[in-house]
Scaffold this motif. Structure first.
Motif: not given
Lengths: 364, 319
Positions: A63-64, A85, A88, A91, A118, A121-122, B215-219
């Protein structure tokens, strides 16, 4: 059950024009109805020439790029329908390795910061120290020294940069990694190292790969199953060995025959299929079979008007050609001195005398 | 003989390797600074700037006379065309009111720098906010973002449509005469350049692979804009601000020349001095030449440094 399943995925980009207000004057059919499935723990190779939509397809899965229609089912959930969300948060299970190792690393971030991003972010790793421990472990795994932590991307070689890209992907413990031309920017000597690394990691971590490439040797080396794309859709799909042993689609045959054989005698005598003309514009794809404008086996009527569906010929060998069986048993022969078909199909260009069916001497 | 040179070479190699091994990573900014230090253009520019800044700070203390005292007013007769040129007591001569030109020039440095810096900072900050919001909205904001960008950019286009000096003159005329007015007028006139520059730079970066990777990392989007896109887009703005500083000084001088400058006579400023001198240009041209030279040299300094910075920050020229 397969880990990733694409169901009639389409990505169309609108072509806009207008002075004051943008009008949509047409679409570029980058990906036009692709269905495939990737089994867990396996490697699916996607090949095709530049502009056939393979990169767009890879980005659409993550989904890029927004998909126009179709479903991308990953482990039972349709990614295309997930709210932003939730997508995200998902991902970390799907990661990507990019073609340009330098361009895909932020020049202002050092390696630790790139790899920790990353995780942050997770919410992986409670604090900086814990994350650093894990990053060092991953760096060792991809063959980089721990001293790389405080260095910046421009200080590494191409192969090392790609290792950083791979480390960034696996640090999130993904299930699926999409490798978009993972080695095409590297020297041949480095390519093998990186491919071997990818295989080692697959064995050790149980990864699933979707490898996008234009190099047939690379794809053959690494893939369990291969899909051949032409102008936005799959034309053939088969287990790796079966595809190389017996390509069924005319396009695949032409692709295979372009690979040189490392034996001068065989190389001199083997059959080579030269395709004429260029890849048609994805903004105005030919009617019927997408490949009929360049196909040496093209048959009248049916190829021009009816788009062949991907049909199983047994043993999971799927081909999108009306005459695959006939071509295989020799009842349909290729037309040797076919006039460059592109000329006949461009509207506005007057047909040559005799309807363009006359043999035209090859240019070279 | 040959063995000694050979071992010396090996030692040198080992030393270099060792240094390379232990060196920790150098960020892009550090690297750019290193290149900047090697550039002759940057050194000259920085030297001029340094002199200028030091004079601005200490000027009032080292000036031999008060810049406002009309000490020699009975030696200058404007209506008879009698002026006093350079002499032992007054190195650059006197102005039309019998004040020491050298002292006025020295003390005026501070005002001039103040106008340049304040108006440039104003233009940078406001321009960066507008351009940043616009660029981020367009690149990551979807449909609503596109609308925000359109509104902001049409505003900027309206400002760009007017010549910057005309815009500055209008603002100065509306706000009335004061030092603040000059700074605001000159600063506002420069906003559109900064806004457009940052927006374009951000859009270019937003399409880069590392943004896709983030973006693909989910940042999160906010972090992508603030930590990835923005820092990589600021380079051109920093260069532009050194160039804008030179322009700001010249525009402030132009405003003074048109009679819209700072009316406070106690603080000399090069633009004001130039404006006053033009009335007597026929009789005593040197009175105008000194402040003009000052403006030209400082502008040159900033421009040289800006050009050198542009080259140092250009990733294509990276060794």
């Amino acid at each position: 059950m397969s880990l990733l399943e694409l169901d009639d995925v389409k990505v169309h980009f609108p072509v806009k024009r207008g002075v004051l207000f943008d009008r949509t004057v047409g679409h570029v059919y980058a990906v036009d109805g692709v269905s495939l499935s990737v089994e867990a723990g396996q490697t699916y190779g996607l090949v095709g020439e530049s502009g056939c939509g393979k990169t767009t397809l890879g980005r659409a899965v993550l989904r890029l790029t927004d998909i126009t229609s179709g479903r991308v089912v990953f482990d039972g959930t349709d990614l295309a329908a997930l709210p932003d969300e939730e997508m995200r948060r998902t991902r970390h299970r799907l990661q990507m390795v990019f073609q340009d190792p330098l361009g895909s690393l932020n020049p202002r971030q050092n390696i630790e910061s790139i790899l920790a991003e990353g995780m942050a972010a997770h919410g992986i790793g409670a604090n900086r120290e814990e994350r650093r421990e894990r990053i060092v472990e991953i760096l060792r795994r991809v063959g980089l020294p721990a001293g790389a932590l405080s260095r910046y991307p421009h200080e590494f070689s191409g192969g090392q940069r790609q290792r950083i890209g791979i480390a960034r992907a696996i640090v999130l413990e993904p299930d699926l990694i999409i490798c978009d031309e993972p080695v095409s920017a590297l020297d041949v000597s480095i390519q093998a190292q990186v491919l071997n690394l990818l295989e080692e990691l697959q064995d050790a971590l149980g990864l699933t790969y979707l490898v996008i490439a234009h190099d047939l040797a690379v794809v053959r080396h690494i893939s369990d199953r291969i899909g051949v794309m032409y102008l936005g859709s799959l034309v053939e799909e088969a287990p790796s060995d079966a595809l190389y042993a017996e390509p069924r689609h005319p396009y695949t045959r032409a692709l295979m025959s372009a690979v040189p054989v490392p034996d001068p005698e065989v190389e001199d005598n083997r059959e080579r299929i030269l395709l004429r003309g260029d890849l048609p514009s994805p903004a105005n794809p030919p009617a019927g079979c997408r490949f009929h404008t360049r196909c040496p086996w093209r048959q009248p009527e049916r190829c021009d008007t009816e788009r062949p569906a991907l049909t199983d010929l047994g043993d999971g060998h799927r081909v999108a050609c009306h005459y695959a069986a006939e071509i295989a048993d020799g009842t349909v022969q290729p037309i040797r001195d076919l006039a460059p078909p592109v000329l006949r199909d461009v509207p506005g260009v007057p047909a040559q005398a005799g309807g363009g069916e006359e043999p035209v001497p090859a240019a070279s | 003989m040959s063995t000694t040179t050979k071992s010396a070479k090996i030692d040198r190699l080992a030393e270099l390797t060792a240094r390379n091994e232990t060196a920790s990573g150098a960020s892009l900014w550090v690297e750019a600074f290193r290149r900047l230090r090697r550039s002759k253009m940057a050194l000259i520019g920085a030297a001029i700037m340094a002199v200028f800044v030091v004079l601005a700070i200490v000027g009032p203390w080292i000036a031999p006379y008060s810049p406002t005292a009309q000490t020699w007013r009975d030696e200058v007769f404007v209506n008879r065309g009698e002026f006093v040129g350079p002499r032992g007591d007054n190195w650059l001569g006197l102005d039309h009111l019998g004040r020491d030109l050298f002292s006025r020039l020295l003390v005026g440095t501070r005002q001039t720098l103040l106008v340049g810096v304040v108006s440039t900072v104003l233009a940078f900050v406001v321009g960066a906010v507008i351009g940043g919001v616009s660029g981020a909205a367009l690149a990551f904001g979807g449909r609503v973002g596109r609308q925000i960008d359109t509104v902001l950019m049409r505003l900027i286009d309206m400002m760009l449509a007017l010549p910057s000096l005309l815009l500055a003159v209008s603002i100065a005329a509306v706000l009335g005469q004061s030092l603040t007015t000059v700074m605001i007028a000159v600063g506002v006139a420069q906003i559109p350049i900064f806004a457009r520059l940052l927006r374009g730079s951000m859009l270019a970066q937003a399409g880069a692979d590392y943004v896709l990777a983030a973006r693909s990392l989910g940042v999160r989007r906010r972090r992508i804009v603030l930590a990835h896109v923005l820092p990589n887009s600021l380079g051109p703005l920093i260069v532009q601000s050194t160039l804008a500083l030179a322009t700001a000084i010249i525009e402030a001088a132009a405003l003074s020349y048109l009679g819209l400058g700072n009316p406070d006579a106690s603080q000399p400023e090069w633009g004001v001095m130039l404006a006053q001198a033009q009335r007597f240009f026929d009789q005593e041209p040197m009175m105008a030449v000194y402040p003009a030279l000052g403006i030209i040299i400082t502008s040159l300094g900033f421009t040289l440094l800006g050009e050198a910075m542009r080259e140092a920050l250009d990733p294509r020229l990276r060794s």
